[in-house]
Design a protein around this motif. Sequence first.
Motif, PDB file in Angstrom:
ATOM      1  N   GLU A  86      98.730  83.755  62.100  1.00 43.11           N
ATOM      2  CA  GLU A  86      99.523  82.966  61.807  1.00 43.11           C
ATOM      3  C   GLU A  86     100.109  82.126  63.039  1.00 43.11           C
ATOM      4  O   GLU A  86      99.312  82.340  64.243  1.00 43.11           O
ATOM      5  CB  GLU A  86     101.201  83.638  61.278  1.00 43.11           C
ATOM      6  N   ALA A  87     100.131  80.749  62.769  1.00 45.49           N
ATOM      7  CA  ALA A  87     100.668  79.651  64.078  1.00 45.49           C
ATOM      8  C   ALA A  87     101.861  79.518  63.380  1.00 45.49           C
ATOM      9  O   ALA A  87     102.158  79.052  62.776  1.00 45.49           O
ATOM     10  CB  ALA A  87      98.951  78.917  63.760  1.00 45.49           C
ATOM     11  N   GLY A  88     102.401  79.078  64.997  1.00 47.65           N
ATOM     12  CA  GLY A  88     103.423  78.498  64.816  1.00 47.65           C
ATOM     13  C   GLY A  88     103.752  76.926  65.003  1.00 47.65           C
ATOM     14  O   GLY A  88     102.410  76.382  65.270  1.00 47.65           O
ATOM     15  N   ASN A  89     104.493  75.959  65.844  1.00 49.66           N
ATOM     16  CA  ASN A  89     104.835  74.823  65.751  1.00 49.66           C
ATOM     17  C   ASN A  89     103.688  74.874  67.202  1.00 49.66           C
ATOM     18  O   ASN A  89     102.578  74.305  67.346  1.00 49.66           O
ATOM     19  CB  ASN A  89     105.875  74.343  66.029  1.00 49.66           C
ATOM     20  N   ASP A  90     104.293  75.827  67.697  1.00 53.86           N
ATOM     21  CA  ASP A  90     103.333  75.566  69.593  1.00 53.86           C
ATOM     22  C   ASP A  90     102.987  77.158  69.579  1.00 53.86           C
ATOM     23  O   ASP A  90     102.676  77.071  71.121  1.00 53.86           O
ATOM     24  CB  ASP A  90     103.964  74.860  70.639  1.00 53.86           C
ATOM     25  N   HIS A  91     102.643  78.494  69.053  1.00 52.29           N
ATOM     26  CA  HIS A  91     102.871  79.138  69.546  1.00 52.29           C
ATOM     27  C   HIS A  91     101.974  80.435  68.316  1.00 52.29           C
ATOM     28  O   HIS A  91     101.718  79.970  67.087  1.00 52.29           O
ATOM     29  CB  HIS A  91     103.927  79.844  69.639  1.00 52.29           C
ATOM     30  N   SER A  92     100.922  81.554  68.896  1.00 54.62           N
ATOM     31  CA  SER A  92     100.109  81.992  67.953  1.00 54.62           C
ATOM     32  C   SER A  92     100.486  83.288  67.261  1.00 54.62           C
ATOM     33  O   SER A  92     101.062  84.016  67.868  1.00 54.62           O
ATOM     34  CB  SER A  92      98.991  81.691  67.936  1.00 54.62           C
ATOM     35  N   ILE A  93     100.629  83.882  66.664  1.00 53.60           N
ATOM     36  CA  ILE A  93     100.553  85.602  66.458  1.00 53.60           C
ATOM     37  C   ILE A  93      99.370  86.196  65.850  1.00 53.60           C
ATOM     38  O   ILE A  93      99.402  85.707  65.344  1.00 53.60           O
ATOM     39  CB  ILE A  93     101.567  86.179  65.954  1.00 53.60           C
ATOM     40  N   ALA A  94      99.216  87.343  66.319  1.00 49.62           N
ATOM     41  CA  ALA A  94      98.219  88.141  64.993  1.00 49.62           C
ATOM     42  C   ALA A  94      98.681  89.506  65.174  1.00 49.62           C
ATOM     43  O   ALA A  94      98.856  90.234  66.255  1.00 49.62           O
ATOM     44  CB  ALA A  94      96.779  88.440  66.043  1.00 49.62           C
ATOM     45  N   ALA A  95      98.562  90.341  64.151  1.00 50.44           N
ATOM     46  CA  ALA A  95      98.248  92.078  64.065  1.00 50.44           C
ATOM     47  C   ALA A  95      97.009  92.613  64.037  1.00 50.44           C
ATOM     48  O   ALA A  95      95.978  92.193  63.503  1.00 50.44           O
ATOM     49  CB  ALA A  95      99.176  92.199  62.764  1.00 50.44           C
ATOM     50  N   GLN A  96      97.230  93.731  65.024  1.00 45.01           N
ATOM     51  CA  GLN A  96      95.939  94.346  64.169  1.00 45.01           C
ATOM     52  C   GLN A  96      96.129  95.182  63.768  1.00 45.01           C
ATOM     53  O   GLN A  96      97.162  96.024  63.643  1.00 45.01           O
ATOM     54  CB  GLN A  96      96.000  94.411  66.290  1.00 45.01           C
TER      55      GLN A  96
END
Length: 284
Positions: free
Chosen positions: A260-270
């Motif tokens: 998933e992506a926010g305005n200027d950050h990113s996230i991943a689930a493993q």
Amino acid sequence: TLWSWGGNVIGQLGTGDKQAYISPVQIGNEKTWQSIFSGFECSTIAMKKDGTVWSWGNNGSGQLGDNSSNQSSVPLRVKGLNNIGFLTDAVAVAAGANHSLAILCDGSVAAWGNNNSGQLGDGSNTRSLFPILVKGLPAGVKAFSIAAGDFHSIAVMEDGTVYSWGGNADGQLGNNSNTDALIAKQVKGVANIGFLRDAYEVAAGGSHSLVLMRDSTVRAFGDALKGQTGNGLFGGTELTPVVVLDNVTNDTLRNVITVEAGNDHSIAAQSNGTIKTWGGNASG
């Protein structure tokens, strides 16, 4: 069931009023909702199990798709293609800043709302108050995953290719340019070699994009000012996909199951339950 809470000045909670709620409030009493997305500018879009699409909140650019620009504090049915009837065959939806997307059961992609950067992909810069079809996607290949950023849109096709359209000032379309695209164009490969293939899922931030690959690794492109492309660099832009790295191994981030992506950050689930984040962190 569907529940909402928080700020509600434009009716974005769908509760029929504009009162803020500090605890969850149920929207109606139906048990047929399947997915929901909140746009960056106080609009909400949701899909029911029967393939109908509903929206509420801000509608200044027509992002609610009800053939008006009037805001709504209750769910409204999204109109059908070219304002004929209503959408009844959606399989996925997404919300950008002021535009919305849907994958239809035939694999085509519909878009509506703001179009000043070409994010509707119909070959123009004219907004649409109702769904219209995105142009430039490969014939006979169904869309599988979609995402909408501030001013751009992106889709993974069933054959694993990736297409993007709309605003491209920061290279968020991944086609090795900074030029906006009014119709869908294929995303280039890493280091601008060939085209990206074997993709599974996409996410769109404000001005960057993430692609989850079928081998559970991640590619990123676009604005890298705050490190949101995850390749160890800060500043500038990435015009073509780069490989997202793991901060522990300093090698490719692996075993990712969703992004998933926010305005200027990113996230991943493993797959082991670990969450990885990168990019802007001014608000924690």
